[in-house]
Scaffold this motif. Structure first.
Motif: not given
Lengths: 112, 114
Positions: A15-22
């Protein structure tokens, strides 16, 4: 198949981190959309980016589109446990008579 | 009330039975779609309809048929259900006359064919 491919297939973050999806696709598009699905529920539209756009924002969501690479990314900033869900990219391909082609989805788990 | 509703929400049936899944919408959209979702395969389009008199096959229409009874209603039938039709089925709608084709989904029907 025109089906988009998402990457990674699964993502686990704190929680709090960024999530990157491609998402990558094969043929030209009119627009690309991202949807979210909570477990066993219907899909909900998150954001749409048109082929002549490069970046869009909506709240904590940022989507980019690179038509030269036929790829898009979805960034969720400051993730929350409630963001845990599956995320799908869907492409509206040129000449496809307005049908959407969905990828297989990315499972995002956000740990509290 | 939900804009796109599906009935039933869950159904267990036996091989060879005829099954109808129903979809209703209050969004006033002309376009309606039926998808199935299988684990690891994403959503695949079964049939779609752009107005009451328009029916089109999607990617995986074999073994299925549809009926567009009214602008607001779009039914999916399995004439003789088989176990590999066990899946989660979604109805969706979108508005005609836009360039963006954002789709609105129902809650899904979980179908199990024994």
């Amino acid at each position: 198949s025109q089906q988009g491919e998402e990457d990674p297939q699964a993502l686990s973050i704190q929680e709090g981190e960024n999530a990157t999806m491609n998402c990558s696709y094969k043929t030209s598009i009119n627009n690309l959309q991202w949807y979210r699905q909570n477990s066993g529920r219907g899909l909900v539209h998150l954001i749409l980016i048109r082929s002549n756009e490069r970046e869009k924002h909506s709240g904590r969501l940022r989507v980019t589109l690179d038509t030269s690479k036929k790829s898009s990314s979805l960034l969720i900033t400051a993730s929350r446990a409630a963001d845990t869900a599956s995320y799908f990219c869907a492409t509206d391909h040129t000449g496809a008579n307005s049908k959407l082609t969905f990828g297989k989805g990315i499972t995002l788990s956000v740990r509290p | 009330d939900a804009d796109v509703t599906q009935t039933p929400r869950n159904r267990i049936t036996k091989t060879g039975k005829r099954i109808m899944l129903e979809c209703s919408q209050t969004k006033g959209h002309d376009r309606m779609y039926w998808y199935r979702q299988d684990p690891g395969l994403g959503l695949r389009l079964i049939y779609y309809s752009f107005d009451v008199k328009d029916i089109n096959k999607g990617e995986i229409s074999d073994g299925y048929s549809v009926s567009r009874q009214a602008q607001a209603k779009f039914s999916l039938s399995l004439e003789s259900a088989i176990p590999n039709q066990t899946a989660l089925y979604f109805c969706a709608t979108s508005a005609a006359g836009t360039n963006y084709n954002e789709q609105f989904f129902g809650p899904g029907t979980r179908l199990t064919v024994l």
